[in-house]
Motif scaffolding. Structure first.
Motif, mmCIF file in Angstrom:
data_model
loop_
_atom_site.group_PDB
_atom_site.id
_atom_site.type_symbol
_atom_site.label_atom_id
_atom_site.label_comp_id
_atom_site.label_asym_id
_atom_site.label_seq_id
_atom_site.Cartn_x
_atom_site.Cartn_y
_atom_site.Cartn_z
ATOM 1 N N ASP A 101 8.202 50.265 -56.766
ATOM 2 C CA ASP A 101 8.783 49.359 -57.862
ATOM 3 C C ASP A 101 10.287 50.096 -57.659
ATOM 4 O OD1 ASP A 101 7.551 47.311 -58.352
ATOM 5 O OD2 ASP A 101 6.241 48.255 -59.542
ATOM 6 N N THR A 102 11.224 49.359 -58.292
ATOM 7 C CA THR A 102 12.908 49.797 -58.049
ATOM 8 C C THR A 102 13.537 49.663 -59.732
ATOM 9 O OG1 THR A 102 13.259 47.111 -57.367
ATOM 10 C CG2 THR A 102 12.613 48.854 -55.862
ATOM 11 N N PRO A 103 14.408 50.131 -60.005
ATOM 12 C CA PRO A 103 14.853 49.745 -61.048
ATOM 13 C C PRO A 103 15.967 48.560 -61.439
ATOM 14 C CG PRO A 103 16.337 51.536 -60.648
ATOM 15 C CD PRO A 103 15.058 51.173 -59.780
ATOM 16 N N ILE A 104 15.441 48.691 -62.997
ATOM 17 C CA ILE A 104 16.255 47.382 -63.145
ATOM 18 C C ILE A 104 17.742 47.881 -63.951
ATOM 19 C CG2 ILE A 104 15.702 45.223 -64.937
ATOM 20 C CD1 ILE A 104 12.851 45.168 -64.769
ATOM 21 N N LEU A 105 17.756 48.468 -64.379
ATOM 22 C CA LEU A 105 18.977 48.265 -64.291
ATOM 23 C C LEU A 105 19.636 49.502 -63.569
ATOM 24 C CD1 LEU A 105 18.528 49.997 -68.120
ATOM 25 C CD2 LEU A 105 19.944 48.110 -67.424
ATOM 26 N N THR A 106 20.897 49.407 -62.465
ATOM 27 C CA THR A 106 21.516 49.846 -61.338
ATOM 28 C C THR A 106 22.838 50.391 -61.721
ATOM 29 O OG1 THR A 106 21.473 47.529 -60.442
ATOM 30 C CG2 THR A 106 19.432 48.754 -60.022
ATOM 31 N N PRO A 107 23.311 50.751 -60.934
ATOM 32 C CA PRO A 107 24.479 51.517 -61.391
ATOM 33 C C PRO A 107 25.265 50.632 -60.101
ATOM 34 C CG PRO A 107 24.076 53.235 -59.529
ATOM 35 C CD PRO A 107 22.399 51.915 -60.375
ATOM 36 N N ALA A 108 24.947 49.582 -58.828
ATOM 37 C CA ALA A 108 26.202 49.163 -58.398
ATOM 38 C C ALA A 108 24.917 48.040 -57.616
ATOM 39 C CB ALA A 108 25.827 49.626 -56.721
ATOM 40 N N SER A 109 26.260 46.716 -56.843
ATOM 41 C CA SER A 109 25.804 45.171 -56.948
ATOM 42 C C SER A 109 25.258 45.393 -55.625
ATOM 43 C CB SER A 109 26.612 44.334 -56.629
ATOM 44 O OG SER A 109 27.579 44.539 -54.909
ATOM 45 N N GLU A 131 24.042 42.307 -53.861
ATOM 46 C CA GLU A 131 24.341 40.665 -53.403
ATOM 47 C C GLU A 131 25.771 40.497 -54.079
ATOM 48 O OE1 GLU A 131 22.671 39.894 -50.712
ATOM 49 O OE2 GLU A 131 21.018 40.745 -51.038
ATOM 50 N N GLY A 132 26.832 40.908 -53.976
ATOM 51 C CA GLY A 132 28.244 40.435 -54.639
ATOM 52 C C GLY A 132 28.086 40.523 -55.364
ATOM 53 N N THR A 133 29.710 41.151 -56.065
ATOM 54 C CA THR A 133 30.293 41.487 -57.203
ATOM 55 C C THR A 133 30.057 40.261 -58.066
ATOM 56 O OG1 THR A 133 31.892 41.769 -56.407
ATOM 57 C CG2 THR A 133 31.083 44.032 -56.651
ATOM 58 N N THR A 134 30.015 39.266 -57.897
ATOM 59 C CA THR A 134 30.157 38.172 -58.472
ATOM 60 C C THR A 134 29.056 37.672 -59.074
ATOM 61 O OG1 THR A 134 29.967 36.090 -56.805
ATOM 62 C CG2 THR A 134 32.321 37.207 -57.097
ATOM 63 N N THR A 135 28.377 37.727 -59.384
ATOM 64 C CA THR A 135 26.562 37.046 -59.580
ATOM 65 C C THR A 135 26.115 38.995 -60.666
ATOM 66 O OG1 THR A 135 25.425 37.774 -58.180
ATOM 67 C CG2 THR A 135 26.632 35.167 -58.066
ATOM 68 N N LEU A 136 26.891 39.732 -60.875
ATOM 69 C CA LEU A 136 26.614 40.668 -61.549
ATOM 70 C C LEU A 136 26.258 40.524 -63.358
ATOM 71 C CD1 LEU A 136 27.966 43.702 -59.807
ATOM 72 C CD2 LEU A 136 25.516 43.595 -59.512
ATOM 73 N N PHE A 137 24.945 40.976 -63.935
ATOM 74 C CA PHE A 137 24.966 40.680 -65.524
ATOM 75 C C PHE A 137 25.480 41.976 -65.673
ATOM 76 C CE2 PHE A 137 22.565 36.793 -64.736
ATOM 77 C CZ PHE A 137 23.425 36.108 -65.831
ATOM 78 N N PRO A 138 26.680 42.571 -66.718
ATOM 79 C CA PRO A 138 26.823 44.099 -66.632
ATOM 80 C C PRO A 138 25.935 44.039 -67.929
ATOM 81 C CG PRO A 138 28.201 42.680 -67.373
ATOM 82 C CD PRO A 138 27.490 41.777 -66.604
ATOM 83 N N TYR A 192 24.653 53.688 -72.717
ATOM 84 C CA TYR A 192 25.607 54.512 -73.464
ATOM 85 C C TYR A 192 26.374 54.770 -73.531
ATOM 86 C CZ TYR A 192 20.189 55.299 -74.048
ATOM 87 O OH TYR A 192 18.707 55.635 -73.961
ATOM 88 N N GLY A 193 27.504 53.507 -73.188
ATOM 89 C CA GLY A 193 29.076 53.663 -72.571
ATOM 90 C C GLY A 193 29.685 53.438 -71.287
ATOM 91 N N GLU A 194 28.351 53.513 -70.244
ATOM 92 C CA GLU A 194 28.430 53.554 -69.453
ATOM 93 C C GLU A 194 28.026 52.230 -68.592
ATOM 94 O OE1 GLU A 194 26.838 55.190 -65.690
ATOM 95 O OE2 GLU A 194 26.996 56.072 -66.571
ATOM 96 N N LYS A 195 28.998 51.162 -67.843
ATOM 97 C CA LYS A 195 28.815 50.089 -67.285
ATOM 98 C C LYS A 195 27.640 50.087 -66.335
ATOM 99 C CE LYS A 195 31.697 46.036 -66.108
ATOM 100 N NZ LYS A 195 32.201 45.876 -65.824
ATOM 101 N N VAL A 196 26.540 48.994 -66.462
ATOM 102 C CA VAL A 196 25.399 49.375 -65.474
ATOM 103 C C VAL A 196 24.793 47.849 -65.331
ATOM 104 C CG1 VAL A 196 24.716 51.690 -65.771
ATOM 105 C CG2 VAL A 196 23.451 49.753 -66.975
ATOM 106 N N TYR A 197 24.420 47.233 -64.313
ATOM 107 C CA TYR A 197 24.241 46.565 -64.030
ATOM 108 C C TYR A 197 22.201 45.315 -64.107
ATOM 109 C CZ TYR A 197 28.744 46.293 -62.550
ATOM 110 O OH TYR A 197 30.379 46.692 -62.506
#
Ligand code: 4AD
Ligand code: MG
Length: 429
Positions: free
Chosen positions: A153-161, A163-170, A174-179
């Motif tokens: 299994d792979t993580p649900i909280l990720t630092p990068a996109s 499939e494109g940056t327009t459909t990311l949920f930020p 802890y003060g850092e933006k992940v998706y």
């Protein structure tokens, strides 16, 4: 001891205790028919005045829809009854009397039903869809497990996109933006280095801004990835998996398909080989019906429908223009404008069920793609590493579970294929 309704046929002539809810009731002065459901099925339970104690008979006549109850009685064979048997009730215990259950047996609109999704799931058709969903997921897992794939299994909280940056949920981490993850693919590309052939299965998220019958903002994806697998092998794998899972549902979930009034013949034609056409060939098919379509553009839902109308089974469309596909797609060595990508378009206008292909395996080319796509290189450092330490050709795909269920069940909209759908305008209940 409790007997489940699906097991009653093996208890003909025996005394049983069934625990469940009242689905429907019919009664005259002398006889009362209760349709009781317990999640595994529905059974008709009969009481006759004079044959049970009067308070029991009266309690049965007063029962309201969705009241919880325990029924004791003997199982009688009845070929006309849905499960092949009915219960002759001796005793009845009402656990709770439900007042004014909102979903009465008449027809209701979708607008009325969705806010009541937590209750609507109890209805026959919704029950059938969820059972088919369960079978599909299990069949997918079995298919890969039987071939020696490892579920990583792979993580649900990720630092990068992915499939494109327009459909990311930020998400604030802890003060850092992940998706929230859009796909487990990039991590699968790492775990194949450890395990050879892997799959992940989990929820994926896309902040889709459009309201369509094919898009959820939270959906489930089954994603296999294989080291040393090239584009043709990716199609072989997707084809074998699709034939296997459809076969399993035809074998194990026939009653559910019948409840949904699904045309079984349409599923029976899902056999190998699936047609494999290039993007260019798909464009030619579309342009016969729609002259407005500009070659080079991505396909929209109407275009996928036109393609599917030509085939009685899923069709692979491969070699899309690189410009309309994600940064990680490997380019065709014979034509740099094309990608080694493939989509599997489902029949009957259901649209794209699978997206995948062969991945870029050259470090410097991949780095350039990341930069060209204006993605933050730091976030992909680990992904680039994979091309520095024993890179190899590899590929895989993602199967959208909800769209696949919609197709198999013959349901128009994906919102009914998951217990609690998440869409642009819906996060309740
Ligand atoms: O084509 P997609 O975007 O491919 C990927 O995410 C790849 N990284 C997968 C891979 O190669 N491992 O999505 C794959 C499938 C689609 O074909 C579709 O069935 C489904 O996921 N899908 C959606 N289903 C419901 N709602 C949405 N918003 C969806 N977006 C994609
Ligand atoms: Mg896609």
């Amino acid at each position: 001891m409790q007997t489940y309704i699906e097991d009653l046929v093996r208890h003909i002539g025996m005394e049983v205790t069934v625990k469940g809810w009242l689905y429907k009731k019919r009664s005259s002065g002398k006889i009362c028919f209760l349709l009781v459901r317990d999640g595994t099925g529905i059974v008709q339970s009969v009481l006759a005045r004079g044959e049970v104690a009067d308070p029991v008979f009266d309690a049965a006549c007063r029962l309201t829809q969705e009241s919880s109850l325990i029924v004791k009685g003997s199982v009688r064979k009845d070929d006309r009854a849905p499960g092949g048997c009915e219960i002759v009730v001796q005793d009845l215990l009402v656990l709770q009397t439900a007042q004014d259950y909102p979903i009465t047996p008449k027809e209701h609109s979708i607008e009325f039903l969705f806010p009541l999704r937590h209750l609507w799931l109890r209805s026959k058709k919704q029950n059938a869809v969820l059972r088919i969903r369960h079978e599909l997921i299990k069949a997918c897992r079995d298919f890969f497990d039987n071939q020696g794939f490892i579920n990583a299994d792979t993580p649900i909280l990720t630092p990068a996109s992915v499939e494109g940056t327009t459909t990311l949920f930020p998400v604030d981490y802890y003060g850092e933006k992940v998706y929230l993850t859009q796909s487990g693919q990039l991590y699968n590309e790492a775990t194949i280095g450890a395990l050879g052939k892997v799959y992940c299965f989990g929820p994926t998220f896309r902040a889709e801004k459009s309201k369509t019958r094919r898009h959820l903002t939270e959906f489930w994806m089954l994603e296999p990835e294989v080291a040393f697998l090239e584009l043709d092998g990716v199609m072989d794998l997707a084809e074998d998996m699709t034939v296997y899972v459809v076969g399993r549902i035809l074998e194990n979930r026939r009653p559910e398909l019948e409840t949904l009034e699904r045309d079984i013949m349409k599923l029976q034609s899902v056999k190998k080989p699936f047609p494999r056409i290039t993007y260019q060939e798909a464009v030619d098919i579309i342009r016969e019906k729609d002259k407005e379509f500009t070659p080079g553009d991505d396909f929209g839902a109407p275009h996928e429908t036109i393609i599917s109308e030509n085939f009685d089974r899923p069709v692979f469309v491969h070699h899309y223009p690189a410009g309309i596909k994600a940064f990680y797609m490997k380019r065709d060595p014979a034509d740099d404008t094309l990608s080694l990508s493939v989509d599997m378009i489902g029949p009957e206008g259901v649209g794209e069920l699978i997206g995948g292909g062969q991945r870029e395996d050259d470090h410097d080319v991949l780095l350039k793609r990341i930069k060209d796509n204006k993605l933050p290189v730091e976030a992909y450092q680990w992904y680039l590493d994979l091309r520095k330490y024993g890179t190899c050709p590899h590929g895989g795909f993602g199967l959208g579970i909800e769209r696949t269920i919609a197709w198999i069940c013959g349901i128009k909209h994906v919102r009914e294929t998951i217990p609690f759908p998440r869409m642009l305008e819906r996060v309740y209940p």
